[in-house]
Design a protein around this motif. Structure first.
Motif, PDB file in Angstrom:
ATOM      1  N   LYS A   1       0.830  -1.210   0.000  1.00  0.00           N
ATOM      2  CA  LYS A   1       0.000   0.000   0.000  1.00  0.00           C
ATOM      3  C   LYS A   1       0.857   1.250   0.000  1.00  0.00           C
ATOM      4  CE  LYS A   1      -4.222  -1.747   0.252  1.00  0.00           C
ATOM      5  NZ  LYS A   1      -5.267  -1.471  -0.775  1.00  0.00           N
ATOM      6  N   LEU A   2       2.018   1.168   0.662  1.00  0.00           N
ATOM      7  CA  LEU A   2       2.928   2.315   0.720  1.00  0.00           C
ATOM      8  C   LEU A   2       3.787   2.447  -0.531  1.00  0.00           C
ATOM      9  CD1 LEU A   2       4.133   2.037   4.442  1.00  0.00           C
ATOM     10  CD2 LEU A   2       2.437   3.626   3.497  1.00  0.00           C
ATOM     11  N   GLY A   3       3.647   1.502  -1.472  1.00  0.00           N
ATOM     12  CA  GLY A   3       4.389   1.579  -2.721  1.00  0.00           C
ATOM     13  C   GLY A   3       5.809   1.072  -2.644  1.00  0.00           C
ATOM     14  N   MET A   4       6.147   0.282  -1.636  1.00  0.00           N
ATOM     15  CA  MET A   4       7.498  -0.260  -1.510  1.00  0.00           C
ATOM     16  C   MET A   4       7.729  -1.374  -2.520  1.00  0.00           C
ATOM     17  SD  MET A   4       8.275  -0.551   2.577  1.00  0.00           S
ATOM     18  CE  MET A   4       8.215   0.873   3.656  1.00  0.00           C
ATOM     19  N   SER A   5       8.944  -1.434  -3.050  1.00  0.00           N
ATOM     20  CA  SER A   5       9.305  -2.520  -3.951  1.00  0.00           C
ATOM     21  C   SER A   5       9.692  -3.758  -3.142  1.00  0.00           C
ATOM     22  CB  SER A   5      10.482  -2.100  -4.841  1.00  0.00           C
ATOM     23  OG  SER A   5      11.642  -1.883  -4.048  1.00  0.00           O
ATOM     24  N   ASN A   6       9.794  -4.903  -3.826  1.00  0.00           N
ATOM     25  CA  ASN A   6      10.218  -6.123  -3.147  1.00  0.00           C
ATOM     26  C   ASN A   6      11.611  -5.961  -2.541  1.00  0.00           C
ATOM     27  OD1 ASN A   6       7.845  -7.393  -3.971  1.00  0.00           O
ATOM     28  ND2 ASN A   6       8.764  -8.116  -5.880  1.00  0.00           N
ATOM     29  N   TYR A   7      12.474  -5.258  -3.274  1.00  0.00           N
ATOM     30  CA  TYR A   7      13.837  -5.038  -2.798  1.00  0.00           C
ATOM     31  C   TYR A   7      13.830  -4.204  -1.514  1.00  0.00           C
ATOM     32  CZ  TYR A   7      18.753  -3.616  -2.949  1.00  0.00           C
ATOM     33  OH  TYR A   7      20.069  -3.383  -2.636  1.00  0.00           O
ATOM     34  N   THR A   8      13.027  -3.158  -1.479  1.00  0.00           N
ATOM     35  CA  THR A   8      12.963  -2.305  -0.287  1.00  0.00           C
ATOM     36  C   THR A   8      12.381  -3.062   0.905  1.00  0.00           C
ATOM     37  OG1 THR A   8      12.655  -0.361  -1.692  1.00  0.00           O
ATOM     38  CG2 THR A   8      12.073  -0.130   0.638  1.00  0.00           C
ATOM     39  N   MET A   9      11.354  -3.875   0.663  1.00  0.00           N
ATOM     40  CA  MET A   9      10.766  -4.651   1.744  1.00  0.00           C
ATOM     41  C   MET A   9      11.770  -5.655   2.319  1.00  0.00           C
ATOM     42  SD  MET A   9       6.779  -5.433   0.789  1.00  0.00           S
ATOM     43  CE  MET A   9       6.917  -5.638  -0.980  1.00  0.00           C
ATOM     44  N   SER A  10      12.583  -6.256   1.452  1.00  0.00           N
ATOM     45  CA  SER A  10      13.600  -7.197   1.928  1.00  0.00           C
ATOM     46  C   SER A  10      14.625  -6.495   2.810  1.00  0.00           C
ATOM     47  CB  SER A  10      14.294  -7.866   0.738  1.00  0.00           C
ATOM     48  OG  SER A  10      13.386  -8.614  -0.019  1.00  0.00           O
ATOM     49  N   GLN A  11      15.046  -5.297   2.397  1.00  0.00           N
ATOM     50  CA  GLN A  11      15.993  -4.527   3.205  1.00  0.00           C
ATOM     51  C   GLN A  11      15.372  -4.127   4.542  1.00  0.00           C
ATOM     52  OE1 GLN A  11      16.925  -1.366   0.339  1.00  0.00           O
ATOM     53  NE2 GLN A  11      19.020  -2.138   0.240  1.00  0.00           N
ATOM     54  N   PHE A  12      14.135  -3.673   4.480  1.00  0.00           N
ATOM     55  CA  PHE A  12      13.442  -3.227   5.687  1.00  0.00           C
ATOM     56  C   PHE A  12      13.307  -4.374   6.690  1.00  0.00           C
ATOM     57  CE2 PHE A  12       9.438  -1.813   7.865  1.00  0.00           C
ATOM     58  CZ  PHE A  12       9.973  -0.666   8.441  1.00  0.00           C
ATOM     59  N   GLY A  13      12.891  -5.533   6.207  1.00  0.00           N
ATOM     60  CA  GLY A  13      12.754  -6.685   7.088  1.00  0.00           C
ATOM     61  C   GLY A  13      14.080  -7.178   7.636  1.00  0.00           C
ATOM     62  N   SER A  14      15.144  -7.105   6.830  1.00  0.00           N
ATOM     63  CA  SER A  14      16.453  -7.557   7.288  1.00  0.00           C
ATOM     64  C   SER A  14      16.984  -6.691   8.428  1.00  0.00           C
ATOM     65  CB  SER A  14      17.452  -7.547   6.117  1.00  0.00           C
ATOM     66  OG  SER A  14      17.043  -8.440   5.103  1.00  0.00           O
ATOM     67  N   ILE A  15      16.690  -5.394   8.381  1.00  0.00           N
ATOM     68  CA  ILE A  15      17.122  -4.496   9.466  1.00  0.00           C
ATOM     69  C   ILE A  15      16.471  -4.909  10.780  1.00  0.00           C
ATOM     70  CG2 ILE A  15      16.994  -2.121  10.334  1.00  0.00           C
ATOM     71  CD1 ILE A  15      17.244  -1.189   7.409  1.00  0.00           C
ATOM     72  N   PHE A  16      15.180  -5.210  10.732  1.00  0.00           N
ATOM     73  CA  PHE A  16      14.494  -5.637  11.946  1.00  0.00           C
ATOM     74  C   PHE A  16      14.928  -7.027  12.380  1.00  0.00           C
ATOM     75  CE2 PHE A  16      11.634  -2.172  10.817  1.00  0.00           C
ATOM     76  CZ  PHE A  16      11.388  -1.625  12.073  1.00  0.00           C
ATOM     77  N   LEU A  17      15.365  -7.848  11.445  1.00  0.00           N
ATOM     78  CA  LEU A  17      15.896  -9.157  11.810  1.00  0.00           C
ATOM     79  C   LEU A  17      17.150  -9.011  12.661  1.00  0.00           C
ATOM     80  CD1 LEU A  17      15.992 -12.228  11.611  1.00  0.00           C
ATOM     81  CD2 LEU A  17      17.155 -11.982   9.419  1.00  0.00           C
ATOM     82  N   VAL A  18      18.012  -8.068  12.296  1.00  0.00           N
ATOM     83  CA  VAL A  18      19.202  -7.797  13.103  1.00  0.00           C
ATOM     84  C   VAL A  18      18.802  -7.331  14.505  1.00  0.00           C
ATOM     85  CG1 VAL A  18      21.263  -6.354  13.311  1.00  0.00           C
ATOM     86  CG2 VAL A  18      20.610  -7.276  11.080  1.00  0.00           C
ATOM     87  N   GLY A  19      17.812  -6.425  14.575  1.00  0.00           N
ATOM     88  CA  GLY A  19      17.323  -5.977  15.874  1.00  0.00           C
ATOM     89  C   GLY A  19      16.705  -7.101  16.683  1.00  0.00           C
ATOM     90  N   ASN A  20      16.054  -8.027  16.000  1.00  0.00           N
ATOM     91  CA  ASN A  20      15.457  -9.182  16.656  1.00  0.00           C
ATOM     92  C   ASN A  20      16.523 -10.010  17.374  1.00  0.00           C
ATOM     93  OD1 ASN A  20      14.019 -11.489  17.315  1.00  0.00           O
ATOM     94  ND2 ASN A  20      13.917 -12.241  15.216  1.00  0.00           N
ATOM     95  N   LEU A  21      17.614 -10.292  16.678  1.00  0.00           N
ATOM     96  CA  LEU A  21      18.686 -11.088  17.273  1.00  0.00           C
ATOM     97  C   LEU A  21      19.366 -10.344  18.421  1.00  0.00           C
ATOM     98  CD1 LEU A  21      20.254 -12.519  13.988  1.00  0.00           C
ATOM     99  CD2 LEU A  21      18.655 -13.635  15.544  1.00  0.00           C
TER     100      LEU A  21
END
Length: 222
Positions: free
Chosen positions: A169-189
């Motif tokens: 809905k926000l117009g993010m590309s697949n590439y941007t979503m992958s980067q965004f999720g990976s940042i939170f994955l680091v925070g998760n660990l």
């Protein structure tokens, strides 16, 4: 089998709907895993460690029978070729995808490496989470470990569907979503490594997992 199912969904869905469909598939996997994790503590305590493995084997056999005999082929008729089961031609076609000269082949190789790292680290982190929960200061019982892993899967299921939908809905590309999720994955660990109480583990890890869980379906699209 999981990668084959992801490929099947990618073959049978339009490109614009693919991220959401893969997210739904991931959510279904997480929900089924949640049911097993929530009951695993009671199962192990009552029947030991052997019976769950027999149950898993039986479920995989049912899946295999369904895929071989009932699931229709996703490849269009005009692209199908005659080949025997487990023939060299099937293996060669997969190998040629990566070694055949083509434009931007390096992107495919990098994505393969990223997929390997994501799957490898995910499996390792799950095992380390169990070991971390069993030692001091947490000292978790099998019941709490099951609740914790089940809660993580619930959070991932919600994030895989809602997270992708919001980002689209926000117009993010697949590439941007992958980067965004990976940042939170680091925070998760990092949150898991800093948690010293059961409450911190549940609140911190489950909250962050909701935000990082939608990078995997987008990574599989590339």
């Amino acid at each position: 089998m999981v990668l084959a199912l992801l490929g099947y969904v990618a073959d049978t869905t339009p490109a614009e709907d693919r991220p959401l469909k893969l997210g739904i598939l991931e959510a279904l996997a997480f929900i089924s895993g949640m049911i097993g994790q929530f009951g695993s503590g009671f199962w192990i305590t009552s029947f030991g460690f052997e019976s769950p493995f027999w149950a898993i084997l039986a479920i995989h056999l049912v899946d295999l029978v369904y895929i071989v005999f009932f699931l229709p082929e996703s490849l269009p008729v005009e692209l199908r070729t005659e080949s025997s089961f487990l023939s060299w031609d099937n293996i060669k076609s997969v190998v040629l995808v990566y070694i055949k000269p083509r434009a931007r082949r390096w992107m495919l190789s990098v994505n393969l490496l990223c997929s390997f790292l994501v799957l490898f680290t995910t499996s390792v982190v799950t095992s380390l989470t169990v070991l971390y929960g069993k030692k001091s200061p947490l000292c978790w019982t099998p019941h709490i470990i099951g609740y914790f892993l089940g809660s993580l899967l619930v959070s991932k299921a919600i994030g895989a569907v809602l997270g992708i939908k919001v980002c689209l809905k926000l117009g993010m590309s697949n590439y941007t979503m992958s980067q965004f999720g990976s940042i939170f994955l680091v925070g998760n660990l990092a949150m898991m490594g800093l948690s010293k109480t059961t409450l911190e583990m549940f609140l911190g890890k489950i909250t962050i997992v909701f935000l990082e869980s939608f990078h995997r379906p987008n990574l599989f699209i590339f």
